[in-house]
Scaffold this active site. Structure first.
Site, short mmCIF file in Angstrom:
data_model
loop_
_atom_site.label_atom_id
_atom_site.label_comp_id
_atom_site.label_asym_id
_atom_site.label_seq_id
_atom_site.Cartn_x
_atom_site.Cartn_y
_atom_site.Cartn_z
N ASN A 9 0.93 -1.08 0.20
CA ASN A 9 -0.04 0.00 -0.11
C ASN A 9 0.56 1.11 -0.12
OD1 ASN A 9 -1.76 1.96 0.30
ND2 ASN A 9 -2.75 1.25 2.22
N LYS A 16 3.95 1.00 2.93
CA LYS A 16 3.45 0.05 3.71
C LYS A 16 3.32 -1.45 3.21
CE LYS A 16 0.53 3.18 6.37
NZ LYS A 16 -0.71 3.72 6.92
N ARG A 92 -2.66 -2.31 -3.37
CA ARG A 92 -3.89 -1.24 -3.20
C ARG A 92 -3.86 -0.34 -4.22
NH1 ARG A 92 -5.06 3.65 0.57
NH2 ARG A 92 -7.17 3.96 0.21
N HIS A 180 -12.47 3.63 -0.52
CA HIS A 180 -12.41 2.73 0.86
C HIS A 180 -12.95 1.41 0.61
CE1 HIS A 180 -11.81 6.70 3.41
NE2 HIS A 180 -10.86 6.13 2.77
N ARG A 240 -8.62 17.13 4.66
CA ARG A 240 -9.52 17.19 3.50
C ARG A 240 -10.82 17.84 4.02
NH1 ARG A 240 -8.67 11.59 0.98
NH2 ARG A 240 -7.31 11.02 2.67
N MET A 283 -7.74 13.56 15.53
CA MET A 283 -8.94 13.53 16.51
C MET A 283 -8.74 13.33 17.72
SD MET A 283 -12.13 14.12 16.56
CE MET A 283 -12.99 13.85 14.90
N ARG A 284 -7.82 12.63 18.38
CA ARG A 284 -7.37 12.28 19.65
C ARG A 284 -6.80 13.62 20.34
NH1 ARG A 284 -3.35 7.66 18.23
NH2 ARG A 284 -2.64 9.09 16.66
N GLY A 329 -12.82 5.39 14.37
CA GLY A 329 -14.28 4.77 14.32
C GLY A 329 -13.91 3.55 15.60
N GLU A 330 -12.73 2.76 15.25
CA GLU A 330 -12.40 1.70 16.25
C GLU A 330 -12.12 2.14 17.74
OE1 GLU A 330 -9.21 -0.71 14.15
OE2 GLU A 330 -10.44 -0.42 12.28
N GLU A 379 -7.91 -4.07 5.47
CA GLU A 379 -7.68 -3.89 3.85
C GLU A 379 -6.83 -4.81 3.45
OE1 GLU A 379 -8.67 0.66 3.14
OE2 GLU A 379 -7.49 -0.03 4.91
#
Length: 400
Positions: A9, A16, A92, A180, A240, A283-284, A329-330, A379
């Site tokens: 990826n 990765k 990917r 996605h 974004r 976000m954290r 989300g996780e 993924e």
């Protein structure tokens, strides 16, 4: 015989990788994973065991040639195949356009067709394709498979794909593609394993990370999604902007003197959570901050998720389950709780204890309908499965 499957990826400054082993024709099992970051600046290689233990680490100076860097990565991978032989590599690729509706065995002709799609994903496509060409030079006999983020959404109805633009633009491919898809496909497969009744119903999946989108999945098939023609639409993301009135673009062109490159930088790299907060794209960090701009950025992100949940539910005529996946989300129980609280009109009822401790499973009260779930995405495993299945199919066809 054990088969080694390399999954790649690639991004603009990183690669990765995941190495899987398939023994005696069995399913791919993760053997190691890692990445090379800082390509072009100060490349830094890290490889780890599936449990996170460090296997190897190395740094290079900025002058190392890309092929040499990739060659050293490939040498490390081949030295860590255990008793397996490297059989195939899976990649990917963000954009498959309308032509590629599933994984394909790569040829020079296919690479040329995929390169034509670069204007549709200018920040991703060529970075995804470059390692394929490099690997073909370094390991010319190795089969390679391209797996597309757009393929899962080819089942969308035409009305979910088109824009209200002149027909000639639609005919040229200006339409909604969605992305996605490999993540959503994995979640659909995983639901069949852990909650088969849910898997056959109407499910909205929230892939929330630095890149974020949502997808309506009815009986395992994509019905609608928030990302469209580009990877910048829909939900706000780390950097974004997400949903944006086209009039803003005209304003920037006509009144602020922006050109296309400056607008691209603004909407892809300077907006989203980073732009709104002025603090971070993480976000954290923002959820721990009491800065009013950080609070607003988090609130807007949640607001957009809740609005899109209503829209995607309408696209399916109802909702049987909601799934959270991706880095945010996780791992953000607070964000999940707020989404469910603001969506309680749909019948979603949070189990606070389950939500706080879950790794994978339901976060709503027993018997609640709709139910809500946390399912870690994978993924890379989806790519590994596609890659080995396609290789076996090609070998079987050749043996006929």
């Amino acid at each position: 015989m054990s088969d080694g499957i390399l999954v790649i990826n690639a991004g603009s400054s990183s690669i990765k990788f995941s190495l899987y082993i398939s023994r005696n024709g069995g399913p791919p099992i993760l053997s190691s994973k890692g990445q090379v970051e800082g390509i072009g600046v100060a490349p830094h290689f890290v490889a780890k065991c599936p449990d996170g233990r460090l296997l190897a680490e190395k740094r290079w100076d900025e002058n190392i040639h890309h092929d040499e860097l990739f060659g050293q990565l490939l040498e490390w991978i081949e030295d860590h195949l255990e008793d397996a032989e490297l059989r195939v590599a899976g990649h990917r690729v963000v954009h498959g356009g309308s032509q590629f509706t599933g994984p394909v065995l790569v040829t020079e002709e296919i690479i040329a067709e995929l390169a034509k799609l670069t204007p549709l994903a200018p920040l991703h496509q060529m970075h995804n394709l470059d390692p394929i060409s490099t690997l073909a030079r370094l390991h010319p006999g190795l089969p390679q498979v391209a797996c597309f983020d757009t393929s899962f959404h080819t089942t969308n109805d035409n009305l979910a794909k088109v824009f209200a633009l002149p027909r000639w633009l639609l005919d040229e491919g200006v339409r909604r593609y969605g992305f996605h898809g490999l993540s959503y496909e994995y979640i659909a497969h995983r639901l069949r394993e852990i909650a088969p009744d849910v898997a056959h119903g109407r499910v909205v999946v929230c892939h929330l990370g630095n890149g974020a989108s949502m997808c309506a999945i009815d009986n395992g098939r994509s019905v609608a999604t928030t990302l469209g023609f580009s990877t910048v639409s829909g939900l706000p993301m780390g950097t974004r902007c997400g949903l944006l009135d086209p009039g803003v673009i005209l304003y920037l062109l006509q009144e602020k003197g922006f050109d296309a490159k400056r607008i691209e930088k603004l909407i892809y790299k300077e907006s989203g959570l980073l732009g709104m907060s002025g603090i971070s794209s993480d976000m954290r960090v923002l959820m721990e901050s009491d800065d009013p701009h950080a609070v607003e950025a988090v609130g807007y992100f949640i607001y957009r998720v809740v609005r899109e949940l209503g829209s995607l539910t309408a696209a399916m005529g109802g909702l049987d389950a909601l799934v959270f996946t991706g880095g945010i989300g996780e791992h953000s129980s607070k964000l999940r709780a707020r989404v469910l609280e603001l969506s309680s009109w749909l019948g979603l009822k949070l189990d606070a204890t389950a939500n706080d401790g879950v790794v994978e499973g339901s976060i709503t009260l027993p018997g609640a309908s709709p139910s809500a779930w946390v399912i870690p995405t994978d993924e890379e495993l989806m790519i590994a499965n596609h890659t080995i299945h396609l290789l076996k199919a090609q070998m079987a066809k050749a043996a006929e």
